[in-house]
Design an enzyme around this catalytic site. Structure first.
Site, short mmCIF file in Angstrom:
data_model
loop_
_atom_site.label_atom_id
_atom_site.label_comp_id
_atom_site.label_asym_id
_atom_site.label_seq_id
_atom_site.Cartn_x
_atom_site.Cartn_y
_atom_site.Cartn_z
N GLU A 93 1.01 -1.17 0.01
CA GLU A 93 0.02 0.03 -0.08
C GLU A 93 0.84 1.21 0.10
OE1 GLU A 93 -3.11 0.44 -0.52
OE2 GLU A 93 -4.13 -1.43 0.21
N GLU A 106 6.72 -21.96 7.86
CA GLU A 106 7.41 -21.22 8.96
C GLU A 106 8.27 -21.94 9.97
OE1 GLU A 106 4.32 -21.37 12.50
OE2 GLU A 106 3.10 -20.53 10.74
#
EC number: 4.2.1.126
Length: 274
Positions: free
Chosen positions: A82, A113
């Site tokens: 963004e 992960e």
């Protein structure tokens, strides 16, 4: 010695969720959500310390990296993505990385992960250096991918911070500038995409927005460097120019078409007045 369980894994304050009617479910979720902003507020001093480390580094040509897994990783990628359209910065200034790569943005990547070495490998692809800042995001503060990346970065002289929702976590201990927003038990036990994810998003908003404001990417309260990538944003730019220069819409449209940027329009007008 038993390790402390993450705060995010505590049992929900609610039970028999499947027996609640829709209104009860929504009301109770909302009740829990009301606690989030206050918990974020408690961490403003910690957020401030991290932001004040990020600003001079980006100003000197450095970058801000986010790393995370699952929801935490997606939120980091979201915030990074963004920044260019909102503040007009290069896509390489704020970079979000997720365990498992871009595939993991849409689909879970098994065991991604759990690799303590992969984050540093991912970061090295971007030539991360001591000019940059790395922020690890993990609700529980126990994600190996994130902890490994933070430790490796710190060992290489890179400033590190983290956003976690559990107190006294291994991630916080590994980071120089930890932000610990303790959000408590989730409505659905362990579902950290809920309160913890919301808290992380709030903190990320605060970090990137305040950094960009301090770097001069906002004028007054306006996104003067935003990318004019669709009709809505062009319309917003026209309204900014109309308001700031006190001119009619047609003139504002003409100026924006000529200069291609709200900031350039305002700067040109300022130079004319001088």
């Amino acid at each position: 010695m038993n390790k402390k369980s993450p705060d995010t894994e505590k049992v929900s304050n609610y039970d028999y969720l499947e027996k609640m009617n829709t209104f009860e479910l929504l009301s109770n979720i909302n009740k829990e959500d009301h606690t989030i902003a206050e918990n974020v507020k408690k961490q403003i001093p910690s957020i401030e310390k991290l932001v004040d480390e990020i600003i001079p580094r980006i100003d000197s040509g450095g970058r801000l990296f986010y790393i995370g897994a699952g929801t935490s990783g997606r939120l980091g990628v979201l915030d990074a993505s963004e920044c260019p359209p909102t503040f007009g910065v290069s896509p390489g200034i704020v970079i979000g990385l997720i365990a498992g790569g871009d595939t993991a943005l849409r689909n879970a990547v098994e065991n991604a992960e759990d690799d303590t070495n992969q984050a540093w490998k991912d970061l090295q692809e971007y030539d991360i250096s001591e000019k940059d800042v790395l922020v690890g995001i993990a609700a529980s503060g126990t994600t190996p991918y994130v902890i490994g990346g933070i430790k490796d970065a710190r060992n290489n002289g890179i400033i590190t911070g983290c956003i976690t929702c559990s107190s006294g976590s291994p991630l916080a201990e590994a980071s120089e500038y930890p932000i610990e927003v303790v959000t408590g038990p989730e409505f659905v036990t362990g579902s950290t995409r809920m309160k913890a994810g919301t808290a992380q998003k709030l903190v990320l908003n605060m970090i990137s927005t305040s950094v960009m404001i301090k770097l001069g990417r906002v004028k007054g309260n306006k996104m003067v460097d935003m990318q004019l990538s669709n009709d809505k944003l062009v319309g917003r730019g026209i309204r900014m120019i109309m308001e700031d220069l006190n001119i009619e819409k047609e003139q504002a449209e003409k100026l924006l078409l000529e200069h291609k940027s709200v900031r350039k329009v305002l700067d040109a007008h300022k130079n004319e007045r001088n």
